[in-house]
Write a protein that holds these residues in place. Sequence first.
Motif, PDB file in Angstrom:
ATOM      1  N   THR A 172       0.805  -1.218   0.000  1.00 48.25           N
ATOM      2  CA  THR A 172       0.000   0.000   0.000  1.00 48.25           C
ATOM      3  C   THR A 172       0.842   1.274   0.000  1.00 48.25           C
ATOM      4  N   LYS A 173       2.130   1.143   0.218  1.00 50.55           N
ATOM      5  CA  LYS A 173       3.017   2.302   0.139  1.00 50.55           C
ATOM      6  C   LYS A 173       3.544   2.525  -1.284  1.00 50.55           C
ATOM      7  N   ARG A 174       3.168   1.621  -2.198  1.00 51.53           N
ATOM      8  CA  ARG A 174       3.646   1.715  -3.583  1.00 51.53           C
ATOM      9  C   ARG A 174       2.488   1.479  -4.566  1.00 51.53           C
ATOM     10  N   ILE A 175       1.498   2.343  -4.488  1.00 53.74           N
ATOM     11  CA  ILE A 175       0.404   2.325  -5.463  1.00 53.74           C
ATOM     12  C   ILE A 175       0.591   3.542  -6.356  1.00 53.74           C
ATOM     13  N   TYR A 176       0.690   3.309  -7.662  1.00 58.48           N
ATOM     14  CA  TYR A 176       1.019   4.361  -8.623  1.00 58.48           C
ATOM     15  C   TYR A 176      -0.104   4.505  -9.643  1.00 58.48           C
ATOM     16  N   VAL A 177      -0.171   5.680 -10.257  1.00 59.13           N
ATOM     17  CA  VAL A 177      -1.185   5.917 -11.281  1.00 59.13           C
ATOM     18  C   VAL A 177      -0.542   6.644 -12.457  1.00 59.13           C
ATOM     19  N   ILE A 178      -0.898   6.192 -13.648  1.00 59.88           N
ATOM     20  CA  ILE A 178      -0.309   6.746 -14.874  1.00 59.88           C
ATOM     21  C   ILE A 178      -1.372   6.732 -15.968  1.00 59.88           C
ATOM     22  N   LEU A 275       9.222   5.879 -11.535  1.00 61.69           N
ATOM     23  CA  LEU A 275       8.013   5.628 -10.757  1.00 61.69           C
ATOM     24  C   LEU A 275       8.302   4.765  -9.535  1.00 61.69           C
ATOM     25  N   PHE A 276       9.063   3.682  -9.723  1.00 58.30           N
ATOM     26  CA  PHE A 276       9.271   2.744  -8.639  1.00 58.30           C
ATOM     27  C   PHE A 276      10.261   3.233  -7.585  1.00 58.30           C
ATOM     28  N   LYS A 277      10.855   4.395  -7.818  1.00 58.50           N
ATOM     29  CA  LYS A 277      11.676   5.014  -6.772  1.00 58.50           C
ATOM     30  C   LYS A 277      10.814   5.687  -5.707  1.00 58.50           C
ATOM     31  N   GLN A 278       9.569   5.980  -6.070  1.00 57.28           N
ATOM     32  CA  GLN A 278       8.697   6.739  -5.179  1.00 57.28           C
ATOM     33  C   GLN A 278       7.974   5.782  -4.223  1.00 57.28           C
ATOM     34  N   ARG A 279       7.835   6.216  -2.977  1.00 56.21           N
ATOM     35  CA  ARG A 279       7.198   5.381  -1.942  1.00 56.21           C
ATOM     36  C   ARG A 279       6.539   6.278  -0.898  1.00 56.21           C
ATOM     37  N   LYS A 280       5.355   5.895  -0.445  1.00 62.58           N
ATOM     38  CA  LYS A 280       4.691   6.642   0.621  1.00 62.58           C
ATOM     39  C   LYS A 280       5.472   6.492   1.917  1.00 62.58           C
ATOM     40  N   LYS A 281       5.563   7.559   2.672  1.00 60.91           N
ATOM     41  CA  LYS A 281       6.271   7.500   3.964  1.00 60.91           C
ATOM     42  C   LYS A 281       5.347   6.968   5.053  1.00 60.91           C
TER      43      LYS A 281
END
Length: 281
Positions: A172-178, A275-281
């Motif tokens: 849930t810390k790695r849900i992305y939208v494009i 994209l996959f570098k980004q993560r929710k804190k």
Amino acid sequence: MTKTLLLALFISTILLTSCSTTKTQFGETVIENTADTSLSKQAILKIRSLNNDIFDSATFVGKEQIEIKYRLFKPNQLKTKEKYPLVVIYHSSGRPVGTDNKSQLGILQKLFASPDIQNKYPAYVLAPQFPTRSSDYVMDTSRNVLYSTPRSCLNSVLSLIDTLKLNLNIDTKRIYVIGFSMGGSTVINSLSARPELFAAGISISGIPQFDKIQDLATTPIWLIHGIDDTENPINSDEQFYREMSKNIRYWKLKATTHDNVFTTQILGETLPKWLFKQRKK
């Protein structure tokens, strides 16, 4: 040296060159459109040749009582104790809107589900099909640019994501939208509606939403837009970028229209690597 090897080396050179000019995660960059159109077409054809059956087919109905057809790609060799990112990909109005549950499977959906990308970036890939437009455009008279407003079918897709979170081993810390075009607009609509849900978003050739900018201050966003786009003019993204204070990356593609934005410069690993570098804190 074979023609196939030469082609692969040339594409790799283009991708490395474009990445070398954009080392920072955020900020504005003007990208020269140096990619050979024939090479871009070959790369797109290879991705689009992937069989639709690699995606499972299903239907969801949420509290809005709007039926959403969708496709879901699951990572190969799922490990029960491991959690995986979820990439939600929105289609353009030209894919088109409808209920056949296959037209939405375009270049972005198949790129993220392709073996080359999944081998390095295993993830679930959700490809919903909107039964109507997901986003409408209105003139902002104070800014003198278009802005987007979401339709209720987007709420159904957001409910679908919540349901998948409960039933799949999603990180849930790695849900992305494009998304691209209308789908790119819906990316910003989604981030505006549920900033706590998504770790990052990429909007390609879309029209943004301005009334929730303060809520997006901590969400990494990447805007990609052709300077010569006449279908969704770039000036809306220009204004959005100016009003966002940080955490936004903005690629302006020279000599690029709405329909030829998918060159080798943004295919391959370019999008998933960021994209996959980004993560929710």
